[in-house]
Design an enzyme around this catalytic site. Sequence first.
Site, PDB file in Angstrom:
ATOM      1  N   HIS A   1       0.968  -1.312   0.427  1.00 46.94           N
ATOM      2  CA  HIS A   1      -0.190  -0.316  -0.150  1.00 46.94           C
ATOM      3  C   HIS A   1       1.134   1.507   0.291  1.00 46.94           C
ATOM      4  O   HIS A   1       1.134   1.638   0.583  1.00 46.94           O
ATOM      5  CB  HIS A   1      -1.305  -0.243   1.268  1.00 46.94           C
ATOM      6  CG  HIS A   1      -2.295   1.377   1.110  1.00 46.94           C
ATOM      7  ND1 HIS A   1      -3.342   0.619   1.276  1.00 46.94           N
ATOM      8  CD2 HIS A   1      -2.124   2.127   0.594  1.00 46.94           C
ATOM      9  CE1 HIS A   1      -3.742   1.814   1.354  1.00 46.94           C
ATOM     10  NE2 HIS A   1      -2.943   2.757   0.740  1.00 46.94           N
TER      11      HIS A   1
ATOM     12  N   HIS B   1       1.649   5.705  -2.376  1.00 47.11           N
ATOM     13  CA  HIS B   1       1.623   5.942  -3.580  1.00 47.11           C
ATOM     14  C   HIS B   1       2.572   6.575  -4.055  1.00 47.11           C
ATOM     15  O   HIS B   1       3.305   7.462  -2.946  1.00 47.11           O
ATOM     16  CB  HIS B   1       0.516   7.326  -2.510  1.00 47.11           C
ATOM     17  CG  HIS B   1      -1.030   7.036  -2.054  1.00 47.11           C
ATOM     18  ND1 HIS B   1      -1.804   6.817  -2.376  1.00 47.11           N
ATOM     19  CD2 HIS B   1      -1.303   6.246  -0.879  1.00 47.11           C
ATOM     20  CE1 HIS B   1      -2.783   5.772  -1.721  1.00 47.11           C
ATOM     21  NE2 HIS B   1      -2.418   5.796  -0.617  1.00 47.11           N
TER      22      HIS B   1
ATOM     23  N   ASN C   1      -5.331   6.395  -7.311  1.00 49.39           N
ATOM     24  CA  ASN C   1      -5.397   7.378  -6.634  1.00 49.39           C
ATOM     25  C   ASN C   1      -4.942   8.864  -7.268  1.00 49.39           C
ATOM     26  O   ASN C   1      -4.125   9.388  -6.551  1.00 49.39           O
ATOM     27  CB  ASN C   1      -6.200   7.989  -5.597  1.00 49.39           C
ATOM     28  CG  ASN C   1      -4.939   7.949  -4.025  1.00 49.39           C
ATOM     29  OD1 ASN C   1      -3.950   7.062  -4.123  1.00 49.39           O
ATOM     30  ND2 ASN C   1      -5.153   8.424  -3.625  1.00 49.39           N
TER      31      ASN C   1
ATOM     32  N   HIS D   1      -5.403  -0.116   5.500  1.00 46.21           N
ATOM     33  CA  HIS D   1      -5.229   0.019   6.489  1.00 46.21           C
ATOM     34  C   HIS D   1      -6.125   0.067   7.341  1.00 46.21           C
ATOM     35  O   HIS D   1      -7.271   1.217   8.128  1.00 46.21           O
ATOM     36  CB  HIS D   1      -5.019   1.781   6.246  1.00 46.21           C
ATOM     37  CG  HIS D   1      -6.022   2.504   5.005  1.00 46.21           C
ATOM     38  ND1 HIS D   1      -7.154   2.905   4.888  1.00 46.21           N
ATOM     39  CD2 HIS D   1      -5.780   3.306   4.321  1.00 46.21           C
ATOM     40  CE1 HIS D   1      -7.427   2.877   4.247  1.00 46.21           C
ATOM     41  NE2 HIS D   1      -6.586   3.298   3.876  1.00 46.21           N
TER      42      HIS D   1
ATOM     43  N   ASP E   1       1.291   2.666   3.660  1.00 48.18           N
ATOM     44  CA  ASP E   1       0.090   3.985   3.271  1.00 48.18           C
ATOM     45  C   ASP E   1       1.020   5.449   2.436  1.00 48.18           C
ATOM     46  O   ASP E   1       0.443   6.411   2.878  1.00 48.18           O
ATOM     47  CB  ASP E   1      -0.881   4.227   3.985  1.00 48.18           C
ATOM     48  CG  ASP E   1      -1.853   5.089   3.150  1.00 48.18           C
ATOM     49  OD1 ASP E   1      -1.973   4.870   2.126  1.00 48.18           O
ATOM     50  OD2 ASP E   1      -2.924   5.668   3.687  1.00 48.18           O
TER      51      ASP E   1
ATOM     52  N   HIS F   1       3.555  14.595   0.506  1.00 54.01           N
ATOM     53  CA  HIS F   1       2.803  15.666   0.399  1.00 54.01           C
ATOM     54  C   HIS F   1       3.493  16.762   0.224  1.00 54.01           C
ATOM     55  O   HIS F   1       4.584  16.152   0.898  1.00 54.01           O
ATOM     56  CB  HIS F   1       1.644  15.974   1.217  1.00 54.01           C
ATOM     57  CG  HIS F   1       0.300  15.197   1.165  1.00 54.01           C
ATOM     58  ND1 HIS F   1      -0.343  15.127   0.247  1.00 54.01           N
ATOM     59  CD2 HIS F   1      -0.493  14.494   2.021  1.00 54.01           C
ATOM     60  CE1 HIS F   1      -1.756  14.699   0.302  1.00 54.01           C
ATOM     61  NE2 HIS F   1      -1.006  13.774   1.744  1.00 54.01           N
TER      62      HIS F   1
ATOM     63  N   GLY G   1      -2.253  12.168   5.384  1.00 57.41           N
ATOM     64  CA  GLY G   1      -1.481  11.143   4.901  1.00 57.41           C
ATOM     65  C   GLY G   1      -0.212  11.690   5.683  1.00 57.41           C
ATOM     66  O   GLY G   1       0.283  12.332   5.484  1.00 57.41           O
TER      67      GLY G   1
HETATM   68 ZN   LIG Z   1      -7.164   5.275   1.789  1.00 59.19          ZN
END
Ligand SMILES: [Zn+2]
Length: 433
Positions: free
Chosen positions: A63, A65, A97, A235, A308, A312, A327
């Site tokens: 997981h 990003h 995403n 999560h 996760d 940013h 996040g």
């Molecule tokens: Zn999520």
Amino acid sequence: MLNTTHHDAMVVRGGRVIDPAAGRDEIVDVAIADGVIAQEPHGNAFVLDATGLIVCPGLMDIHVHLREPGQAHKETIETGTAAAAAGGFTFVACMPNTQPALDTPDILRWVIGRAEEVNHCAVAPVAAITQGRRGRELTDFASLVAAGAAAFSDDGTGVEDDAVMRSAFERASQLDALLIQHCEFRAISAGGVMHLGEVSRRLGLPGLDPRSEEAMIERDIDLCRRTGGRYHVAHISTAKAIELVRRAKREGLPVTAEVCTHHLVLTDDACSEGSPNTKMHPPLHPQADVEACRRGLLDGTIDCIVTDHAPHTLEEKAAGFLKAPAGIVGLETAIGIAARAMIDSKLADWPQLIAWFTTSPARVLRRHVPTVEVGAPANLTLIDPCTSWVVNPAEFCSKGRNTPFEGWMLAARAVATIRGRRISRRAPVVGTA
Ligand SMILES: [Zn+2]
């Protein structure tokens, strides 16, 4: 900075080899020839001194990003996978995403191709469940599986519509694909920026009702029971949510779950200082939930640990607690934080912790279970279990600096990954012959 070198023959000397798949835990040399674990080292092999280090199958994080396509100001596939390698990961599954969302075979193939070009670690994209992650029409599951989708998720949001989620389960069941749900009904969580409770009331911040997570898990387990589709809770974060998964597993349903490193060590009290780096989704919860997450791992209710990793920019996080995006980054602190939660506390040992990062996530995604056996592809992580290092975001390979762990002193740290002929290490280089 990540330092990568290539060697046709190597020997990893004197490390503690922990291989959960083979039930091994012993001090032994590992020889690698032409990218494969070998019986004997070649005469002129490159020697990596692993004295005092753990040598284990490459860590997996299912997981993360990576933010590309579309949000390269936050992270790129290059910087995100460099951060993964620096944190000891040889495999990550990246969430859809992005902008646009990972909802067509072409976009999936672009991500896979880009990850192969930069070549810091293996990347498997998770495709969107619905087109544009809008929660209405399903994507074309079959063509996305053919293009390399590791699983399906609308992560960042949950699929709220009952009928849409039901057809997603039916489709997934036909294809034997895995659904990963970000569990949150926004009608229940609406406006919340941190856990709804004593601390949010004291700080005067809008609370996020944990029932938003629990209600969706409950709905989905019911759909899982009716359709037989494989279901993974992303999560997981509350005691009640974990209890729902515990009961589903007892019932024999194909349900799995993951927990984030931060949910194993931080409570909502960490939000008291108002740092936007303690704002995440799902939010930090009280101590009882943290303990439930740890217990869930120990009794097998929770299958694996993830980060996760959600980078940013400094500007975005500077918007203050209410407005900043949720996040935190996690790849480069994961093993240190997980060891603090589970090993420093004497709850688990290293073989167990490594299984939560290797064999277990591989089984969740039904991928080849990594091992250090002769004949297996060389895919290794070297961990120093008792160094002493201070988390300094300025040293991250990730573009993201948004960590709540700045200044923490940790004991465990990944020092190198090996993939095939390649050794990646964070500079300064350690342990060469
Ligand atoms: Zn999520």
